[in-house]
Design an enzyme around this catalytic site. Structure first.
Site, PDB file in Angstrom:
ATOM      1  N   ASP A  25      37.720   8.637 -99.315  1.00 22.06           N
ATOM      2  CA  ASP A  25      37.809  10.333-100.193  1.00 22.06           C
ATOM      3  C   ASP A  25      38.477   9.552-101.635  1.00 22.06           C
ATOM      4  OD1 ASP A  25      37.291  12.370-101.183  1.00 22.06           O
ATOM      5  OD2 ASP A  25      36.834  13.723 -99.227  1.00 22.06           O
TER       6      ASP A  25
ATOM      7  N   THR B 297      37.748  16.481-104.457  1.00 20.77           N
ATOM      8  CA  THR B 297      37.269  17.750-104.544  1.00 20.77           C
ATOM      9  C   THR B 297      37.865  18.214-102.659  1.00 20.77           C
ATOM     10  OG1 THR B 297      34.941  17.320-103.764  1.00 20.77           O
ATOM     11  CG2 THR B 297      35.035  18.708-105.239  1.00 20.77           C
ATOM     12  N   GLY B 298      38.200  16.664-101.968  1.00 21.00           N
ATOM     13  CA  GLY B 298      38.504  17.025-100.964  1.00 21.00           C
ATOM     14  C   GLY B 298      39.613  17.261-100.780  1.00 21.00           C
TER      15      GLY B 298
ATOM     16  N   VAL C 117      34.010   5.790-104.117  1.00 23.94           N
ATOM     17  CA  VAL C 117      32.373   5.526-104.130  1.00 23.94           C
ATOM     18  C   VAL C 117      31.728   4.916-105.070  1.00 23.94           C
ATOM     19  CG1 VAL C 117      32.669   6.260-101.110  1.00 23.94           C
ATOM     20  CG2 VAL C 117      30.986   7.188-102.459  1.00 23.94           C
TER      21      VAL C 117
ATOM     22  N   LYS D 256      26.782  10.438-110.800  1.00 22.29           N
ATOM     23  CA  LYS D 256      26.869   8.958-109.709  1.00 22.29           C
ATOM     24  C   LYS D 256      27.502   9.062-107.762  1.00 22.29           C
ATOM     25  CE  LYS D 256      30.314   7.345-113.015  1.00 22.29           C
ATOM     26  NZ  LYS D 256      31.571   7.044-113.589  1.00 22.29           N
TER      27      LYS D 256
ATOM     28  N   ALA E   5      23.691  11.857 -96.215  1.00 20.96           N
ATOM     29  CA  ALA E   5      24.027  13.552 -96.654  1.00 20.96           C
ATOM     30  C   ALA E   5      23.081  14.030 -97.376  1.00 20.96           C
ATOM     31  CB  ALA E   5      25.154  14.002 -96.262  1.00 20.96           C
TER      32      ALA E   5
ATOM     33  N   TYR F 100      22.594  18.093-109.387  1.00 23.24           N
ATOM     34  CA  TYR F 100      23.091  18.096-107.790  1.00 23.24           C
ATOM     35  C   TYR F 100      21.771  17.308-107.174  1.00 23.24           C
ATOM     36  CZ  TYR F 100      24.550  18.923-102.989  1.00 23.24           C
ATOM     37  OH  TYR F 100      24.935  19.320-101.616  1.00 23.24           O
TER      38      TYR F 100
ATOM     39  N   TYR G 262      15.371   1.072 -99.524  1.00 23.63           N
ATOM     40  CA  TYR G 262      16.274   0.334 -98.721  1.00 23.63           C
ATOM     41  C   TYR G 262      15.862  -0.063 -97.732  1.00 23.63           C
ATOM     42  CZ  TYR G 262      19.650  -1.493-101.829  1.00 23.63           C
ATOM     43  OH  TYR G 262      20.520  -2.286-103.125  1.00 23.63           O
TER      44      TYR G 262
END
Ligand code: UDP
Length: 327
Positions: A32, A36-37, A58, A92, A115, A146, A160
Protein backbone atom coordinates in the site's frame (compact mmCIF):
# COMPACT_ATOMS: atom_id res chain seq x y z
CA UNK A 1 2.29 -22.32 2.01
CA UNK A 2 0.69 -20.41 -0.91
CA UNK A 3 1.90 -16.84 -1.34
CA UNK A 4 -0.45 -13.98 -2.25
CA UNK A 5 0.28 -10.31 -2.95
CA UNK A 6 -2.57 -7.94 -2.00
CA UNK A 7 -2.31 -4.34 -3.21
CA UNK A 8 -4.33 -1.66 -1.43
CA UNK A 9 -3.90 -3.88 1.61
CA UNK A 10 -4.33 -1.10 4.18
CA UNK A 11 -7.62 0.02 2.66
CA UNK A 12 -11.15 -1.06 3.52
CA UNK A 13 -11.52 -4.08 1.23
CA UNK A 14 -7.78 -4.83 1.07
CA UNK A 15 -7.50 -5.19 4.84
CA UNK A 16 -10.49 -7.55 5.03
CA UNK A 17 -8.93 -9.60 2.23
CA UNK A 18 -5.66 -9.79 4.20
CA UNK A 19 -7.65 -11.20 7.15
CA UNK A 20 -9.40 -13.71 4.89
CA UNK A 21 -6.23 -15.08 3.31
CA UNK A 22 -4.38 -15.22 6.65
CA UNK A 23 -7.34 -17.19 8.01
CA UNK A 24 -7.10 -19.53 4.99
CA UNK A 25 -3.42 -20.24 5.78
CA UNK A 26 -1.72 -18.13 3.08
CA UNK A 27 1.50 -16.14 3.32
CA UNK A 28 0.20 -12.60 2.72
CA UNK A 29 2.41 -9.92 1.16
CA UNK A 30 0.57 -6.66 1.73
CA UNK A 31 1.34 -3.54 -0.33
CA UNK A 32 0.00 0.00 0.00
CA UNK A 33 1.26 3.56 -0.56
CA UNK A 34 -0.97 4.71 2.34
CA UNK A 35 -2.50 7.68 0.51
CA UNK A 36 -6.03 6.59 1.31
CA UNK A 37 -5.20 3.41 3.26
CA UNK A 38 -4.50 3.32 6.99
CA UNK A 39 -2.04 1.00 8.75
CA UNK A 40 -4.48 0.76 11.67
CA UNK A 41 -6.56 -1.56 9.48
CA UNK A 42 -3.80 -4.18 9.35
CA UNK A 43 -1.64 -3.51 12.39
CA UNK A 44 -3.07 -6.58 14.14
CA UNK A 45 -1.43 -8.71 11.41
CA UNK A 46 2.11 -7.33 11.81
CA UNK A 47 3.17 -9.78 14.56
CA UNK A 48 2.29 -12.78 12.34
CA UNK A 49 5.09 -14.69 10.62
CA UNK A 50 3.04 -15.27 7.50
CA UNK A 51 2.40 -11.54 6.99
CA UNK A 52 4.66 -8.84 5.56
CA UNK A 53 4.02 -5.24 4.57
CA UNK A 54 5.62 -3.26 1.73
CA UNK A 55 5.13 0.52 1.62
CA UNK A 56 5.08 1.00 -2.15
CA UNK A 57 3.14 2.71 -4.94
CA UNK A 58 2.14 0.07 -7.52
CA UNK A 59 2.07 2.72 -10.26
CA UNK A 60 5.86 2.31 -10.12
CA UNK A 61 7.71 -0.93 -10.95
CA UNK A 62 6.76 -3.69 -8.49
CA UNK A 63 9.35 -6.20 -7.36
CA UNK A 64 8.62 -9.17 -5.11
CA UNK A 65 11.37 -11.64 -4.23
CA UNK A 66 10.57 -15.34 -4.47
CA UNK A 67 7.56 -17.08 -5.92
CA UNK A 68 3.98 -15.84 -6.01
CA UNK A 69 0.81 -17.88 -6.49
CA UNK A 70 -1.82 -15.15 -6.48
CA UNK A 71 -2.13 -11.38 -6.82
CA UNK A 72 -5.16 -9.31 -5.82
CA UNK A 73 -5.07 -5.76 -7.21
CA UNK A 74 -7.18 -3.65 -4.84
CA UNK A 75 -5.12 -0.46 -4.78
CA UNK A 76 -7.18 2.55 -5.88
CA UNK A 77 -8.97 5.55 -4.46
CA UNK A 78 -12.56 4.33 -4.44
CA UNK A 79 -14.95 7.16 -3.67
CA UNK A 80 -16.10 10.15 -5.73
CA UNK A 81 -14.54 12.58 -3.21
CA UNK A 82 -11.21 10.77 -3.50
CA UNK A 83 -11.18 10.88 -7.29
CA UNK A 84 -11.84 14.61 -7.20
CA UNK A 85 -8.90 15.15 -4.85
CA UNK A 86 -6.41 12.82 -6.54
CA UNK A 87 -7.61 12.28 -10.12
CA UNK A 88 -4.18 11.63 -11.69
CA UNK A 89 -3.22 9.01 -9.08
CA UNK A 90 -6.61 7.36 -9.63
CA UNK A 91 -5.91 7.07 -13.36
CA UNK A 92 -2.35 5.86 -12.78
CA UNK A 93 -3.09 3.10 -10.29
CA UNK A 94 -5.83 1.65 -12.51
CA UNK A 95 -3.72 1.80 -15.67
CA UNK A 96 0.04 1.83 -14.93
CA UNK A 97 -0.49 -0.08 -11.67
CA UNK A 98 -2.47 -2.80 -13.40
CA UNK A 99 0.13 -3.01 -16.18
CA UNK A 100 2.90 -3.52 -13.59
CA UNK A 101 0.93 -6.24 -11.81
CA UNK A 102 0.12 -8.03 -15.07
CA UNK A 103 3.83 -8.02 -15.83
CA UNK A 104 4.53 -9.42 -12.37
CA UNK A 105 1.83 -12.10 -12.78
CA UNK A 106 3.33 -13.11 -16.13
CA UNK A 107 6.85 -13.25 -14.68
CA UNK A 108 5.81 -15.27 -11.62
CA UNK A 109 3.17 -17.36 -13.36
CA UNK A 110 0.70 -16.13 -10.73
CA UNK A 111 -3.08 -15.80 -11.01
CA UNK A 112 -4.16 -12.14 -10.90
CA UNK A 113 -7.59 -10.93 -9.80
CA UNK A 114 -8.34 -7.28 -10.47
CA UNK A 115 -10.91 -5.20 -8.59
CA UNK A 116 -13.24 -3.67 -11.13
CA UNK A 117 -16.44 -1.86 -10.27
CA UNK A 118 -20.10 -1.24 -11.02
CA UNK A 119 -18.82 2.18 -12.18
CA UNK A 120 -17.91 0.54 -15.50
CA UNK A 121 -21.69 0.63 -16.12
CA UNK A 122 -21.72 4.41 -15.49
CA UNK A 123 -25.23 5.83 -15.10
CA UNK A 124 -26.83 2.59 -16.32
CA UNK A 125 -29.65 2.46 -18.84
CA UNK A 126 -30.12 -1.27 -18.23
CA UNK A 127 -31.51 -2.36 -14.88
CA UNK A 128 -30.45 -4.48 -13.03
CA UNK A 129 -26.95 -4.51 -14.50
CA UNK A 130 -25.76 -7.74 -16.11
CA UNK A 131 -22.13 -8.37 -17.01
CA UNK A 132 -23.08 -8.16 -20.70
CA UNK A 133 -24.13 -4.50 -20.43
CA UNK A 134 -21.48 -2.16 -21.89
CA UNK A 135 -22.39 0.83 -19.74
CA UNK A 136 -23.12 4.51 -20.07
CA UNK A 137 -19.99 6.35 -18.94
CA UNK A 138 -19.02 10.00 -19.32
CA UNK A 139 -15.25 9.88 -19.92
CA UNK A 140 -14.69 13.57 -19.14
CA UNK A 141 -16.91 13.97 -16.06
CA UNK A 142 -15.63 13.93 -12.47
CA UNK A 143 -16.08 10.16 -12.23
CA UNK A 144 -14.38 9.60 -15.61
CA UNK A 145 -10.91 9.25 -14.05
CA UNK A 146 -12.07 6.25 -12.02
CA UNK A 147 -14.54 4.74 -14.49
CA UNK A 148 -12.21 4.91 -17.48
CA UNK A 149 -9.19 3.69 -15.49
CA UNK A 150 -11.26 0.68 -14.43
CA UNK A 151 -12.49 0.09 -17.98
CA UNK A 152 -8.90 0.29 -19.26
CA UNK A 153 -7.93 -2.09 -16.43
CA UNK A 154 -10.43 -4.65 -17.68
CA UNK A 155 -9.24 -4.19 -21.27
CA UNK A 156 -5.53 -4.65 -20.49
CA UNK A 157 -6.31 -7.61 -18.23
CA UNK A 158 -8.22 -9.32 -21.04
CA UNK A 159 -5.39 -8.50 -23.47
CA UNK A 160 -2.77 -10.11 -21.18
CA UNK A 161 -5.08 -13.09 -20.76
CA UNK A 162 -5.59 -13.54 -24.49
CA UNK A 163 -2.16 -12.52 -25.80
CA UNK A 164 0.16 -13.72 -23.01
CA UNK A 165 -2.03 -16.43 -21.47
CA UNK A 166 -1.91 -14.81 -18.03
CA UNK A 167 -4.40 -16.41 -15.62
CA UNK A 168 -6.77 -13.56 -14.72
CA UNK A 169 -10.05 -12.89 -12.89
CA UNK A 170 -12.20 -9.75 -12.96
CA UNK A 171 -14.63 -8.88 -10.16
CA UNK A 172 -17.10 -6.00 -10.62
CA UNK A 173 -17.70 -4.77 -7.10
CA UNK A 174 -20.96 -3.02 -6.25
CA UNK A 175 -21.38 -0.68 -3.24
CA UNK A 176 -19.88 -2.46 -0.23
CA UNK A 177 -19.79 -1.35 3.41
CA UNK A 178 -18.62 -2.42 6.84
CA UNK A 179 -16.04 -1.72 9.54
CA UNK A 180 -12.82 0.10 8.48
CA UNK A 181 -14.49 2.37 5.92
CA UNK A 182 -12.92 5.81 6.19
CA UNK A 183 -15.08 8.41 7.90
CA UNK A 184 -13.94 11.12 5.49
CA UNK A 185 -14.21 9.20 2.22
CA UNK A 186 -17.51 10.92 1.38
CA UNK A 187 -19.37 7.65 0.82
CA UNK A 188 -22.95 7.66 1.93
CA UNK A 189 -22.70 5.12 4.78
CA UNK A 190 -19.75 6.65 6.71
CA UNK A 191 -21.18 10.08 5.86
CA UNK A 192 -24.63 9.38 7.36
CA UNK A 193 -23.39 7.39 10.39
CA UNK A 194 -20.65 9.97 11.10
CA UNK A 195 -23.21 12.78 10.88
CA UNK A 196 -25.57 10.96 13.25
CA UNK A 197 -22.76 10.34 15.77
CA UNK A 198 -21.62 13.97 15.66
CA UNK A 199 -25.16 15.28 15.99
CA UNK A 200 -25.18 16.82 12.49
CA UNK A 201 -28.02 16.74 9.96
CA UNK A 202 -27.91 13.97 7.36
CA UNK A 203 -27.03 15.29 3.90
CA UNK A 204 -29.05 13.68 1.12
CA UNK A 205 -27.80 14.66 -2.33
CA UNK A 206 -30.44 15.51 -4.93
CA UNK A 207 -34.01 14.50 -4.04
CA UNK A 208 -32.79 11.14 -2.70
CA UNK A 209 -34.67 9.12 -5.32
CA UNK A 210 -31.43 7.65 -6.70
CA UNK A 211 -30.95 4.03 -5.65
CA UNK A 212 -28.06 1.86 -4.48
CA UNK A 213 -27.75 -1.77 -3.34
CA UNK A 214 -25.41 -2.25 -0.38
CA UNK A 215 -23.36 -5.39 0.21
CA UNK A 216 -21.84 -6.25 3.60
CA UNK A 217 -18.06 -6.65 3.47
CA UNK A 218 -17.93 -10.30 4.64
CA UNK A 219 -20.22 -11.31 1.76
CA UNK A 220 -18.11 -9.32 -0.70
CA UNK A 221 -14.87 -10.93 0.50
CA UNK A 222 -16.36 -14.43 0.28
CA UNK A 223 -17.50 -13.73 -3.31
CA UNK A 224 -14.03 -12.49 -4.26
CA UNK A 225 -12.40 -15.54 -2.67
CA UNK A 226 -14.68 -17.90 -4.59
CA UNK A 227 -14.07 -16.08 -7.87
CA UNK A 228 -10.30 -16.23 -7.38
CA UNK A 229 -10.50 -19.98 -6.81
CA UNK A 230 -12.87 -20.52 -9.77
CA UNK A 231 -11.88 -21.25 -13.35
CA UNK A 232 -13.81 -18.28 -14.83
CA UNK A 233 -11.86 -15.42 -16.42
CA UNK A 234 -14.69 -13.11 -17.58
CA UNK A 235 -16.12 -10.35 -15.34
CA UNK A 236 -18.46 -11.33 -12.49
CA UNK A 237 -20.69 -8.92 -10.53
CA UNK A 238 -20.42 -9.26 -6.74
CA UNK A 239 -22.92 -7.22 -4.76
CA UNK A 240 -26.17 -7.39 -2.85
CA UNK A 241 -29.24 -6.95 -5.12
CA UNK A 242 -31.39 -5.51 -2.31
CA UNK A 243 -31.99 -2.01 -3.72
CA UNK A 244 -33.06 1.09 -1.75
CA UNK A 245 -33.42 4.80 -2.49
CA UNK A 246 -31.01 7.14 -0.70
CA UNK A 247 -33.86 9.01 1.04
CA UNK A 248 -35.31 5.76 2.43
CA UNK A 249 -31.80 4.77 3.42
CA UNK A 250 -31.39 8.02 5.39
CA UNK A 251 -34.53 7.07 7.34
CA UNK A 252 -33.02 3.65 8.12
CA UNK A 253 -29.90 5.34 9.51
CA UNK A 254 -32.04 7.68 11.59
CA UNK A 255 -33.87 4.77 13.23
CA UNK A 256 -30.65 2.74 13.62
CA UNK A 257 -28.78 5.53 15.38
CA UNK A 258 -31.74 7.17 17.13
CA UNK A 259 -30.46 10.58 16.05
CA UNK A 260 -32.84 13.50 16.53
CA UNK A 261 -31.27 15.37 13.62
CA UNK A 262 -33.11 15.81 10.34
CA UNK A 263 -32.42 15.17 6.68
CA UNK A 264 -31.21 18.15 4.64
CA UNK A 265 -31.02 18.17 0.86
CA UNK A 266 -27.92 19.21 -1.10
CA UNK A 267 -27.17 19.47 -4.79
CA UNK A 268 -26.79 16.16 -6.66
CA UNK A 269 -23.16 15.69 -7.76
CA UNK A 270 -22.47 15.64 -11.53
CA UNK A 271 -23.00 12.21 -13.16
CA UNK A 272 -24.29 10.62 -9.94
CA UNK A 273 -25.88 7.35 -11.19
CA UNK A 274 -29.66 7.33 -10.76
CA UNK A 275 -29.97 3.61 -10.12
CA UNK A 276 -27.73 0.68 -9.37
CA UNK A 277 -28.49 -2.97 -8.70
CA UNK A 278 -26.34 -5.97 -9.57
CA UNK A 279 -27.70 -8.94 -11.48
CA UNK A 280 -25.88 -11.73 -9.62
CA UNK A 281 -27.11 -14.70 -11.66
CA UNK A 282 -23.55 -15.43 -12.82
CA UNK A 283 -22.11 -15.39 -9.28
CA UNK A 284 -24.93 -17.67 -8.11
CA UNK A 285 -24.45 -20.18 -10.91
CA UNK A 286 -20.66 -20.15 -11.24
CA UNK A 287 -19.60 -19.60 -7.62
CA UNK A 288 -22.64 -20.84 -5.72
CA UNK A 289 -22.47 -17.46 -3.99
CA UNK A 290 -25.10 -15.06 -2.76
CA UNK A 291 -25.06 -12.49 0.04
CA UNK A 292 -26.06 -13.73 3.48
CA UNK A 293 -25.93 -10.60 5.64
CA UNK A 294 -28.99 -8.35 5.45
CA UNK A 295 -28.79 -4.56 5.69
CA UNK A 296 -30.15 -4.43 9.23
CA UNK A 297 -27.51 -6.81 10.59
CA UNK A 298 -24.64 -5.36 8.54
CA UNK A 299 -25.48 -1.77 9.45
CA UNK A 300 -25.64 -2.62 13.15
CA UNK A 301 -22.09 -4.04 13.05
CA UNK A 302 -20.89 -1.05 11.05
CA UNK A 303 -22.54 1.41 13.44
CA UNK A 304 -20.86 -0.30 16.43
CA UNK A 305 -17.51 0.07 14.65
CA UNK A 306 -17.95 3.80 14.04
CA UNK A 307 -19.21 4.26 17.61
CA UNK A 308 -16.01 2.67 18.94
CA UNK A 309 -13.75 5.23 17.21
CA UNK A 310 -12.08 7.81 19.41
CA UNK A 311 -13.23 11.43 19.42
CA UNK A 312 -10.24 12.62 17.41
CA UNK A 313 -11.12 10.30 14.53
CA UNK A 314 -14.80 11.03 14.72
CA UNK A 315 -14.51 14.81 14.82
CA UNK A 316 -11.17 15.88 13.39
CA UNK A 317 -10.29 13.19 10.88
CA UNK A 318 -13.78 13.15 9.47
CA UNK A 319 -13.10 16.51 7.88
CA UNK A 320 -9.37 16.15 7.32
CA UNK A 321 -7.95 15.97 3.83
CA UNK A 322 -5.19 13.46 3.07
CA UNK A 323 -3.58 15.74 0.50
CA UNK A 324 -0.69 16.59 2.80
CA UNK A 325 0.48 12.99 2.48
CA UNK A 326 0.90 13.38 -1.27
CA UNK A 327 4.29 13.97 -2.81
N1 UDP B 1 -24.90 10.56 -1.01
C1 UDP B 1 -25.74 11.37 -0.26
N2 UDP B 1 -25.22 12.02 0.82
C2 UDP B 1 -23.92 11.92 1.21
C3 UDP B 1 -23.07 11.06 0.46
C4 UDP B 1 -23.60 10.41 -0.65
O1 UDP B 1 -26.94 11.50 -0.56
O2 UDP B 1 -23.52 12.55 2.21
C5 UDP B 1 -25.46 9.86 -2.18
C6 UDP B 1 -24.65 10.00 -3.45
O3 UDP B 1 -25.01 11.18 -4.14
C7 UDP B 1 -25.02 8.74 -4.20
C8 UDP B 1 -25.28 7.72 -3.09
O4 UDP B 1 -25.46 8.47 -1.90
O5 UDP B 1 -26.22 8.93 -4.91
C9 UDP B 1 -24.13 6.76 -2.89
O6 UDP B 1 -22.96 7.49 -2.80
P1 UDP B 1 -21.54 6.84 -2.55
O7 UDP B 1 -20.54 7.93 -2.64
O8 UDP B 1 -21.58 6.05 -1.30
O9 UDP B 1 -21.32 5.80 -3.72
P2 UDP B 1 -21.53 5.83 -5.31
O10 UDP B 1 -22.24 7.09 -5.73
O11 UDP B 1 -20.17 5.73 -5.90
O12 UDP B 1 -22.37 4.64 -5.52
Amino acid sequence: MKRILITGAAGFLGSHLCDKFIEKGFHVIAMDNLITGDLKNIEHLFPLENFEFHHHDVSKFVHIAGNLDYILHFASPASPIDYLKIPIQTLKVGSLGTHNLLGLAKEKDARLLIASTSEVYGDPLVHPQTEEYYGNVNPIGPRGVYDEAKRFQEAITMAYHTFHGVDTRIVRIFNTYGPRMRLNDGRVIPAFIGQALRGEDLTVFGDGSQTRSFCYVDDQVEGIYRLLMSGYHLPVNIGNPNEISISEFAEEIISLTGTTQKVIYKELPVDDPMQRQPDITKAKNLLDWEPKVGREEGLKITYEYFKSLDENTLYKQAHKSFEKYMK
